[in-house]
Scaffold this motif. Structure first.
Motif, PDB file in Angstrom:
ATOM      1  N   LEU A  74       0.825  -1.210   0.000  1.00 54.47           N
ATOM      2  CA  LEU A  74       0.000   0.000   0.000  1.00 54.47           C
ATOM      3  C   LEU A  74       0.859   1.260   0.000  1.00 54.47           C
ATOM      4  O   LEU A  74       0.491   2.270  -0.606  1.00 54.47           O
ATOM      5  CB  LEU A  74      -0.935   0.003   1.214  1.00 54.47           C
ATOM      6  CG  LEU A  74      -1.994  -1.115   1.237  1.00 54.47           C
ATOM      7  CD1 LEU A  74      -2.777  -1.095   2.546  1.00 54.47           C
ATOM      8  CD2 LEU A  74      -2.943  -0.976   0.041  1.00 54.47           C
ATOM      9  N   GLN A  75       2.015   1.184   0.669  1.00 53.65           N
ATOM     10  CA  GLN A  75       2.938   2.328   0.645  1.00 53.65           C
ATOM     11  C   GLN A  75       3.457   2.570  -0.776  1.00 53.65           C
ATOM     12  O   GLN A  75       3.603   3.710  -1.211  1.00 53.65           O
ATOM     13  CB  GLN A  75       4.118   2.072   1.603  1.00 53.65           C
ATOM     14  CG  GLN A  75       3.749   2.061   3.078  1.00 53.65           C
ATOM     15  CD  GLN A  75       3.188   3.390   3.550  1.00 53.65           C
ATOM     16  OE1 GLN A  75       3.772   4.442   3.292  1.00 53.65           O
ATOM     17  NE2 GLN A  75       2.053   3.343   4.221  1.00 53.65           N
ATOM     18  N   LYS A  76       3.725   1.476  -1.494  1.00 57.42           N
ATOM     19  CA  LYS A  76       4.195   1.587  -2.878  1.00 57.42           C
ATOM     20  C   LYS A  76       3.096   2.186  -3.771  1.00 57.42           C
ATOM     21  O   LYS A  76       3.373   3.028  -4.637  1.00 57.42           O
ATOM     22  CB  LYS A  76       4.597   0.205  -3.408  1.00 57.42           C
ATOM     23  CG  LYS A  76       5.100   0.210  -4.853  1.00 57.42           C
ATOM     24  CD  LYS A  76       6.360   1.056  -5.022  1.00 57.42           C
ATOM     25  CE  LYS A  76       6.986   0.874  -6.385  1.00 57.42           C
ATOM     26  NZ  LYS A  76       6.162   1.400  -7.482  1.00 57.42           N
ATOM     27  N   GLU A  77       1.880   1.748  -3.565  1.00 63.65           N
ATOM     28  CA  GLU A  77       0.769   2.307  -4.330  1.00 63.65           C
ATOM     29  C   GLU A  77       0.638   3.808  -4.078  1.00 63.65           C
ATOM     30  O   GLU A  77       0.382   4.589  -4.991  1.00 63.65           O
ATOM     31  CB  GLU A  77      -0.544   1.606  -3.947  1.00 63.65           C
ATOM     32  CG  GLU A  77      -0.792   0.328  -4.706  1.00 63.65           C
ATOM     33  CD  GLU A  77      -2.276  -0.035  -4.723  1.00 63.65           C
ATOM     34  OE1 GLU A  77      -3.023   0.406  -3.819  1.00 63.65           O
ATOM     35  OE2 GLU A  77      -2.681  -0.761  -5.645  1.00 63.65           O
ATOM     36  N   LYS A  78       0.797   4.211  -2.831  1.00 59.02           N
ATOM     37  CA  LYS A  78       0.715   5.627  -2.473  1.00 59.02           C
ATOM     38  C   LYS A  78       1.824   6.409  -3.159  1.00 59.02           C
ATOM     39  O   LYS A  78       1.614   7.517  -3.660  1.00 59.02           O
ATOM     40  CB  LYS A  78       0.819   5.774  -0.947  1.00 59.02           C
ATOM     41  CG  LYS A  78       0.667   7.196  -0.446  1.00 59.02           C
ATOM     42  CD  LYS A  78       0.752   7.239   1.076  1.00 59.02           C
ATOM     43  CE  LYS A  78       0.648   8.688   1.575  1.00 59.02           C
ATOM     44  NZ  LYS A  78       0.748   8.745   3.069  1.00 59.02           N
ATOM     45  N   LYS A 111       1.069   6.814  -6.835  1.00 59.93           N
ATOM     46  CA  LYS A 111       0.043   7.842  -7.052  1.00 59.93           C
ATOM     47  C   LYS A 111       0.648   9.238  -6.952  1.00 59.93           C
ATOM     48  O   LYS A 111       0.337  10.126  -7.753  1.00 59.93           O
ATOM     49  CB  LYS A 111      -1.081   7.681  -6.032  1.00 59.93           C
ATOM     50  CG  LYS A 111      -2.245   8.633  -6.281  1.00 59.93           C
ATOM     51  CD  LYS A 111      -3.390   8.374  -5.321  1.00 59.93           C
ATOM     52  CE  LYS A 111      -4.546   9.326  -5.614  1.00 59.93           C
ATOM     53  NZ  LYS A 111      -5.686   9.126  -4.675  1.00 59.93           N
ATOM     54  N   GLU A 112       1.538   9.419  -5.981  1.00 59.15           N
ATOM     55  CA  GLU A 112       2.210  10.716  -5.822  1.00 59.15           C
ATOM     56  C   GLU A 112       3.057  11.036  -7.049  1.00 59.15           C
ATOM     57  O   GLU A 112       3.062  12.169  -7.551  1.00 59.15           O
ATOM     58  CB  GLU A 112       3.092  10.685  -4.569  1.00 59.15           C
ATOM     59  CG  GLU A 112       3.829  11.979  -4.297  1.00 59.15           C
ATOM     60  CD  GLU A 112       4.754  11.876  -3.094  1.00 59.15           C
ATOM     61  OE1 GLU A 112       5.726  12.661  -3.004  1.00 59.15           O
ATOM     62  OE2 GLU A 112       4.522  10.995  -2.236  1.00 59.15           O
TER      63      GLU A 112
END
Length: 340
Positions: free
Chosen positions: A46-50, A53-54
């Protein structure tokens, strides 16, 4: 998208949500000792997905800046295409590379005249991917496009037309309404075309016979049938018949696809399309219908593999270039193009 119709915006979003839900369900099925590790790993996922997105948001903002910087360049191109100005002295410096000394003097004299290139933009649409060129060719005798530009801020396409027998409008526009915080339009607004009598290429008047079941008497009625035409593009998303597309979302997504293709390919690269040498088209070739049938049979056997590929594409790292987006569009499903 590879090998078939591109998913709509809503389909892509729903596909991602389905993938996340599937991932969570699979984690819940694991033995306790594996499950706790999977939950911890998912935290980093989920951190990678965030982070992705950034990155995507920053790239989008940077792309927007350069799109705005490109507008004056497009305006200069359009002014030459439309014959709004003569060739400048700076532009004439390139003449030496293309003309012999005998031709140079004549070329410089002609360059002083502000004359348009006849129907360059219409020819570009003819040579664009079959997805769009088919729609353009369906209505024969299309009016000449004199000018075409886009407003980056609100994404509005403006087509200026030469006086023609089809409609009274001098300009047709298509505006895509993109709400704050969203990357895709939720609705579209187009110019209402003022068609001349009997010249509407988006509809066809057909006569149909009806028979009264009780009396046996028959009558002939006239009915309008929607026709495949590029000018359907200018209809508002809410005004399109459900028979034309599969629901409102389909209307918006298809129109947005056409709009982006015109804004990102036709306007900046009109010369390449006019000359028929656009490099993005070199990787694609026409496929026979028989080959399509064989491919369909193969796809039925490879459903599981296709699902895996779809999931991977939904997790694809953000930040792909515009060119890669255009490549995907080139592989979109092509409508049946019936030449008149």
């Amino acid at each position: 998208m590879e090998g078939g119709a591109q998913p709509t915006t809503n389909e892509a979003k729903e596909g991602h949500e389905l993938h996340v839900q599937t991932l969570e369900n699979k984690i819940r099925e694991l033995p306790l000792k594996d499950r706790l590790k999977a939950i911890a790993i998912q935290h980093h996922y989920l951190q990678k997905e965030k982070l992705d997105k950034e990155c995507e948001e920053k790239i989008h903002a940077l792309q927007k800046q350069y799109d705005i910087k490109s507008l004056p360049i497009y305006a200069e191109q359009q002014s030459l295409i439309n014959g709004q100005r003569a060739v400048s002295a700076e532009e004439q410096e390139l003449f030496k590379e293309f003309f012999s000394e005998a031709e140079l003097q004549e070329a410089q004299q002609i360059a002083q005249k502000a004359e348009p290139i006849e129907n360059l933009l219409g020819n570009c649409l003819n040579k664009l991917r079959q997805f769009i060129s088919c729609l353009w060719r369906e209505g024969q005798g299309h009016p000449q496009i004199l000018n075409l530009n886009s407003d980056t801020e609100v994404f509005t396409l403006r087509f200026t037309f030469k006086d023609n027998e089809h409609f009274k409008n001098k300009e047709l526009t298509k505006k895509f309404i993109i709400e704050e915080g969203k990357d895709f339009p939720t609705s579209t607004v187009g110019t209402v075309i003022e068609w001349n009598e009997g010249k509407d290429v988006t509809v066809k008047i057909v006569e149909k016979k009806q028979k009264n079941k009780k009396t046996g008497a028959s009558r002939t009625i006239k009915k309008k049938e929607t026709q495949l035409s590029f000018f359907n593009f200018f209809k508002n998303s809410e005004d399109k018949d459900e028979g034309e597309e599969e629901g409102k979302a389909g209307n918006i997504d298809e129109d947005y696809e056409i709009g982006k293709t015109i804004a990102e390919e036709v306007i900046p690269y009109s010369l390449e399309y006019f000359l028929g040498i656009n490099p993005d088209d070199e990787d694609y070739e026409d496929v026979d219908e028989d080959e399509d049938d064989e491919d369909d049979e193969d796809e039925e056997d490879d459903d599981d593999e296709g699902d895996d590929k779809k999931k991977k594409s939904q997790r694809k790292k953000s930040g792909d270039s515009k060119k890669s987006d255009k490549d995907k569009k080139g592989k979109a499903e092509k409508p049946e193009c019936k030449q008149q």
